[in-house]
Design a protein around this motif. Structure first.
Motif, short mmCIF file in Angstrom:
data_model
loop_
_atom_site.label_atom_id
_atom_site.label_comp_id
_atom_site.label_asym_id
_atom_site.label_seq_id
_atom_site.Cartn_x
_atom_site.Cartn_y
_atom_site.Cartn_z
N PHE A 1 0.70 -1.19 -0.02
CA PHE A 1 -0.04 0.21 0.20
C PHE A 1 0.89 1.28 0.12
O PHE A 1 0.46 2.25 -0.11
CB PHE A 1 -0.96 0.07 1.02
N ASP A 2 2.05 1.42 0.14
CA ASP A 2 3.02 2.37 0.30
C ASP A 2 2.99 3.09 -1.01
O ASP A 2 2.88 4.41 -1.25
CB ASP A 2 4.47 2.06 0.60
N ALA A 3 2.73 2.37 -2.39
CA ALA A 3 2.82 2.88 -3.71
C ALA A 3 1.54 3.93 -3.71
O ALA A 3 1.60 5.14 -4.35
CB ALA A 3 2.62 1.73 -4.67
N VAL A 4 0.30 3.45 -3.07
CA VAL A 4 -0.95 4.30 -2.94
C VAL A 4 -0.56 5.49 -2.46
O VAL A 4 -0.77 6.82 -2.89
CB VAL A 4 -2.04 3.60 -2.52
N ALA A 5 0.19 5.54 -1.24
CA ALA A 5 0.55 6.76 -0.55
C ALA A 5 1.48 7.70 -1.30
O ALA A 5 1.24 8.95 -1.31
CB ALA A 5 1.07 6.28 0.70
N HIS A 6 2.37 7.17 -1.95
CA HIS A 6 3.27 7.96 -2.64
C HIS A 6 2.87 8.48 -3.65
O HIS A 6 2.85 9.85 -4.13
CB HIS A 6 4.52 7.02 -2.93
N SER A 7 1.96 7.71 -4.49
CA SER A 7 1.55 8.19 -6.01
C SER A 7 0.33 9.02 -5.99
O SER A 7 -0.07 9.65 -6.78
CB SER A 7 1.19 7.05 -6.86
N LYS A 8 -0.44 8.77 -4.98
CA LYS A 8 -1.96 9.55 -4.73
C LYS A 8 -2.81 9.15 -5.83
O LYS A 8 -3.84 9.96 -6.10
CB LYS A 8 -1.74 10.77 -4.57
N VAL A 9 -2.63 8.14 -6.50
CA VAL A 9 -3.52 7.51 -7.64
C VAL A 9 -4.94 7.23 -7.10
O VAL A 9 -5.13 6.78 -5.85
CB VAL A 9 -3.08 6.51 -8.54
N PRO A 10 -6.07 7.56 -7.65
CA PRO A 10 -7.29 7.16 -7.32
C PRO A 10 -7.19 5.72 -6.91
O PRO A 10 -6.97 4.75 -7.82
CB PRO A 10 -8.18 7.65 -8.36
N GLU B 1 -3.14 10.11 1.28
CA GLU B 1 -3.49 11.63 1.21
C GLU B 1 -4.17 11.97 -0.07
O GLU B 1 -4.82 12.74 -0.36
CB GLU B 1 -2.51 12.72 1.25
N GLY B 2 -4.17 10.71 -1.16
CA GLY B 2 -4.82 10.65 -2.13
C GLY B 2 -6.23 10.33 -1.99
O GLY B 2 -6.85 10.08 -0.86
N ASP B 3 -7.11 10.11 -3.11
CA ASP B 3 -8.32 9.73 -2.91
C ASP B 3 -8.64 8.12 -2.85
O ASP B 3 -8.23 7.40 -3.76
CB ASP B 3 -9.32 10.14 -4.18
N ILE B 4 -9.20 7.73 -1.96
CA ILE B 4 -9.27 6.16 -1.51
C ILE B 4 -10.59 6.06 -0.98
O ILE B 4 -11.05 6.75 -0.15
CB ILE B 4 -8.05 5.78 -0.40
N VAL B 5 -11.28 4.79 -1.56
CA VAL B 5 -12.47 4.40 -0.95
C VAL B 5 -12.15 2.69 -0.58
O VAL B 5 -11.87 2.16 -1.53
CB VAL B 5 -13.90 4.46 -2.00
N PHE B 6 -12.31 2.56 0.66
CA PHE B 6 -12.38 1.12 1.12
C PHE B 6 -13.84 0.58 1.12
O PHE B 6 -14.54 1.08 2.01
CB PHE B 6 -11.72 1.04 2.34
#
Length: 406
Positions: free
Chosen positions: A262-271, A331-336
């Protein structure tokens, strides 16, 4: 890294593997390929290497200079030369493919640099280690591992055949490249397991008209590959709906992610739309490989080589806390999305892993631990993860995130 033209880099420690290295070079030239040889010897050589790139030249690429490589300590020298070679290779603009050969040390020297190359650049590693667990050497890259059969120690009737075949393999990949994909659709990463296949297939079908859907098998390496592409900017969004690798990471399964999940999501902030696909199970091999401490647990025999173990209430609490900590850094847009009807095909009423108390423990813990914001949201859905309504909701949520980004 931009590849402009066509040299194959043949790499080995020529002080012990010189004959084999130059034999591969000859095979490549006879096949019509342009080749240069690289010597990664770490002992220092009294005689000229004979390679196009001698070890002293490679060692000079180490941030602390060649003395960091030729230090007299074998272990530190190998680590230092691996770093120097990685830096050297990253600066080459004429590389069209790479082939390496070696034993355990040579493989450890060469493959880190291979891993750093873009996916799609041909990479072949002939190794004595290739018949065992090669995950540490391959990582999330597309390295082709070839078992050397005999030790890489001289030329004989076996080694000539194996090395020649490997040389022709890399030559074929370079001389007959796959045509460049002109697909201009944005690429999405999706994670799938056998027990979440219906969900991902429905999601892919609904999105394929607008997106190039890249499905990754959630086997540990699959998640790492997806996140490597995310970090490199090759993926425009994620539907990371199968996060089962976390189970194996925390509880000793064989298809584990690592601490960077999940670190890549945090770094990239991709939806990103995330879910808890297959968090109801830990993966082991044959039943005989299950650790003794789990002897009294609930198992499902998926096939002769795969044994699934149901996660407990306590384990679901631990997973929820671990995932929540990761989500709170994003910090990007995330929906769980939480499928209240079950996390997999086995986690459904009447199925082997239906255990509502474990599901509820995960849900309540996650909701308590995640700091929800306008950009970090948890949503419950009254469906099993493989129900069509769940797939439709996942697609709808993703499209809303993309529209929000525009």
């Amino acid at each position: 890294m931009t590849i402009n033209s066509g040299l194959i880099y043949a790499v080995a420690t020529a002080d012990t593997k010189g004959r084999e290295l130059f034999y591969i070079g000859d095979c490549l030239r006879k096949a019509g390929a342009d080749v240069v040889t690289v010597d990664l010897s770490t002992q220092g050589v009294s005689q000229p290497s004979g390679a196009d790139f001698p070890p002293e030249l490679i060692a000079d690429f180490h941030p602390e200079g060649r003395d960091a490589v030729f230090c007299g300590d074998r272990g530190r020298a190998i680590d230092a030369m691996a770093l120097a070679f990685k830096i050297f290779l990253n600066q080459r603009r004429d590389l069209a493919g790479i082939i390496g050969l070696g034993g355990s040390c040579g493989t450890a020297l060469i493959t880190p640099a291979m891993q750093a190359l873009p996916v799609g650049v041909p990479k072949v590693m002939v190794s004595t280690m290739a018949s065992g667990d090669v995950s540490g050497y391959v990582g999330a890259s597309d390295i082709s591992m070839v078992y050397s059969v005999t030790d890489v120690s001289g030329l004989n009737r076996i080694s000539r055949q194996v090395l020649g075949n490997a040389a022709h393999q890399i030559a074929g990949a370079v001389l007959f490249p796959v045509p460049e994909d002109n697909n201009d659709k944005p690429a999405l990463g999706l994670t799938m397991f056998g027990v979440t296949t219906p969900c991902i297939q429905m999601v892919s079908t609904m999105l394929e008209e607008d997106y190039d859907c890249l499905v990754f098998h959630a086997t540990g390496s699959g998640g790492k590959a997806m996140e490597k592409l995310t970090e490199s900017g090759m993926l425009s969004g994620l539907l990371d709906l199968t996060t089962t690798e976390v189970c194996d990471h925390l509880f000793g399964g064989v298809l584990a992610c690592d601490e960077t999940r999940f670190d890549a999501v945090a770094h990239s902030k991709v939806p990103c739309v995330i879910s808890c696909g297959a968090l109801d199970m830990v993966n082991f091999g044959h039943i005989s490989t299950v650790p003794a401490k789990y002897a009294d647990r609930l198992f499902y025999h998926h096939n002769a080589q795969v044994t699934l173990m149901r996660t407990t209430v306590e384990e679901n609490v631990a997973m929820a806390k671990w995932i929540a900590d990761k989500l709170n850094r994003c910090e990007g847009d995330i929906v769980f999305l939480i499928p209240e009807g079950g996390f997999s095909a086995l986690d459904a009423p009447g199925q082997a892993f239906w255990l509502p108390e474990a599901r509820d423990a995960f849900i309540t813990t996650l909701e308590a631990q995640v700091r929800q914001t306008a950009r970090r949201v948890i949503r419950r859905l009254p469906f099993n993860i493989n129900d069509p309504q769940f797939a439709q909701a996942a697609v709808r949520q993703f499209r809303q995130l993309v529209e929000k980004e525009l």
